[in-house]
Design a protein around this motif. Structure first.
Motif, short mmCIF file in Angstrom:
data_model
loop_
_atom_site.label_atom_id
_atom_site.label_comp_id
_atom_site.label_asym_id
_atom_site.label_seq_id
_atom_site.Cartn_x
_atom_site.Cartn_y
_atom_site.Cartn_z
N LEU A 11 5.57 -8.12 8.40
CA LEU A 11 5.55 -6.87 7.66
C LEU A 11 5.24 -5.69 8.56
N PRO A 12 5.97 -4.59 8.46
CA PRO A 12 5.54 -3.35 9.13
C PRO A 12 4.16 -2.95 8.62
N ILE A 13 3.42 -2.23 9.43
CA ILE A 13 2.03 -1.95 9.11
C ILE A 13 1.88 -1.22 7.78
N GLU A 14 2.84 -0.32 7.46
CA GLU A 14 2.76 0.41 6.19
C GLU A 14 2.97 -0.54 5.00
N GLU A 15 3.91 -1.49 5.12
CA GLU A 15 4.13 -2.45 4.05
C GLU A 15 2.96 -3.40 3.90
N LEU A 16 2.34 -3.77 5.01
CA LEU A 16 1.17 -4.62 4.95
C LEU A 16 0.03 -3.90 4.21
N MET A 17 -0.12 -2.61 4.51
CA MET A 17 -1.15 -1.83 3.83
C MET A 17 -0.88 -1.76 2.33
N ALA A 18 0.38 -1.52 1.95
CA ALA A 18 0.73 -1.46 0.53
C ALA A 18 0.51 -2.82 -0.14
N GLY A 19 0.86 -3.90 0.57
CA GLY A 19 0.66 -5.23 0.02
C GLY A 19 -0.81 -5.55 -0.18
N MET A 20 -1.65 -5.11 0.75
CA MET A 20 -3.09 -5.34 0.62
C MET A 20 -3.65 -4.59 -0.59
#
Length: 408
Positions: A297-306
């Protein structure tokens, strides 16, 4: 034909309570479709189907607690038979009785009204507590109605069980003291704490833990984060935990021995990095759902997923796969002021990574002493799957990735 069974939603789950069906006979179900909501000792979980087909029968009534592995529904290839008007959930299997004569049927119907007091019509939902009270108080749920189709609750059952004001009042019994009342069912928080206690006891009893720690300079990571956030909307800004999770996921992908399960006396590597994130719940307790494919996951998508996982974990709307797929877990107690956390491995996983609070410490850089933001990074490893050498390389990999945040 295929069976849809009560799934195991974690190593600490032995049984679950079916809360709600999201399908009915005749519906076509594909793999991954959410078909039911199950209440475990930790949360209400949306359960996906691992089989495909047309729903033939729903064998378990909502509100029923059943063990893991019990068949909940039957799926087939063809069109299901039309459900009976009385209910879409099949009754328990029993020998079919012959038709009764009218006089006998009238008597049997009276008896049946009492035995069906805990059942509900298809059009009205009933909370589990209301169902239990109805059975205890002899209230026929079919006689109750609610406004706007709202579910029948315990207060509705108690109101229906109260004596009519016009009826003569019988002699009142002696008041029951609080101490004499039957023991109440354990609360959700108590049930969760019991489940966690059993699982963690098993982990410490069966898994030979080893522990490692190192201190990580986060100066470059936080500087990069500050600059990145200047270009982002407030609602999409990143937090340090996102960098820590991504660095851990990439290191786990590069060190497969840390990412997987110990099953049947052998290590089984995880196909992808499904990062379990330890989340504290508002009512007490802890849950660690998986952020799937975290390394990709790109870091922004990882943040949204978290953010999404935290929100749904605290409102009880997690998916079953999110509770059973984690290949390695990360816990971060920095926001609680803890500088160092040594975790207990969640079986059958073989590793748990911990991050502490970011603190400012004297730190030497290029021979000069200054003040830098640092955090303590820890590892709890399963000595059956890895050793201290592999664990040390794994922690060093995480640290190096945090020194190059632009590559995360």
């Amino acid at each position: 034909m295929a069976d849809f069974t009560m799934p195991s939603l974690g190593a600490d789950m032995d049984e679950g309570t079916l809360q709600e069906w999201l399908v009915k006979p005749g519906d076509t179900v594909h793999k991954g479709d959410v078909v039911a909501v199950v209440d475990t000792s930790k949360a209400n979980i949306e359960v996906e189907s691992f089989v495909e087909g047309v729903v033939q029968q729903l064998l378990v009534e909502p509100g029923t607690t059943v063990p893991v592995g019990q068949v909940l529904a039957v799926l087939g290839d063809g069109v299901a038979a039309a459900p009976s008007p009385e209910a879409s959930v099949a009754p328990p299997v029993a020998a079919e009785a012959p038709p009764a004569a009218p006089a006998v049927a009238e008597v049997d119907a009276t008896k049946a009204d009492a035995t069906k007091a805990s059942e509900r019509p298809e059009s009205v939902r009933v909370t589990p507590l209301a169902r239990r009270l109805a059975a205890e108080l002899g209230v026929d749920l079919r006689t109750l109605t609610t406004a706007d189709g709202a579910p029948i609750r315990a207060k509705d059952v108690r109101a229906a069980a109260a004596p009519s004001p016009a009826a003569p009042s019988p002699a009142l019994p002696e008041p029951v003291h609080e101490e004499a009342r039957p023991a109440q069912q354990p609360s959700k928080a108590e049930a969760m704490r019991t489940a966690i206690a059993h699982l963690m006891s098993r982990s410490k009893r069966e898994i030979p833990h080893y522990y490692l720690s190192t201190t990580v300079d986060l100066g470059r990571a936080l500087d990069w984060l500050h600059e990145r956030n200047r270009a982002l909307d407030v609602s999409h800004r990143l937090v340090p935990a996102a960098l820590m999770l991504k660095a851990t996921a990439l290191a786990a992908q590069a060190t497969p021995a840390m990412n997987g399960f110990w099953v049947d006396n052998a290590f089984s590597p995880g196909g992808s990095v499904h990062l379990g994130i330890a989340i504290s719940l508002r009512g007490g307790g802890l849950i660690a759902p998986a952020l799937h494919n975290a390394a990709d996951l790109p870091i922004e998508e990882l943040m949204a997923g978290m953010r999404d996982l935290v929100a749904r974990a605290r409102t009880g709307r997690l998916r079953g796969s999110e509770l059973s797929d984690s290949t390695i877990t990360v816990t971060n107690l920095g926001d609680q002021g803890v500088e160092t956390v040594y975790g207990v491995i969640y079986p059958p996983q073989v590793a748990l990574v911990g991050f502490g609070r970011v603190v400012e410490r004297p730190w030497a850089v290029d021979g000069l002493i200054g003040v830098r933001p640092v955090t303590t990074l820890t590892l709890a490893g399963d000595h059956r799957a890895t050793d201290g050498f592999t664990g040390a390389r794994f922690l060093a990999d995480i640290e190096q990735r945090l020194q190059h945040p632009e590559e995360l």
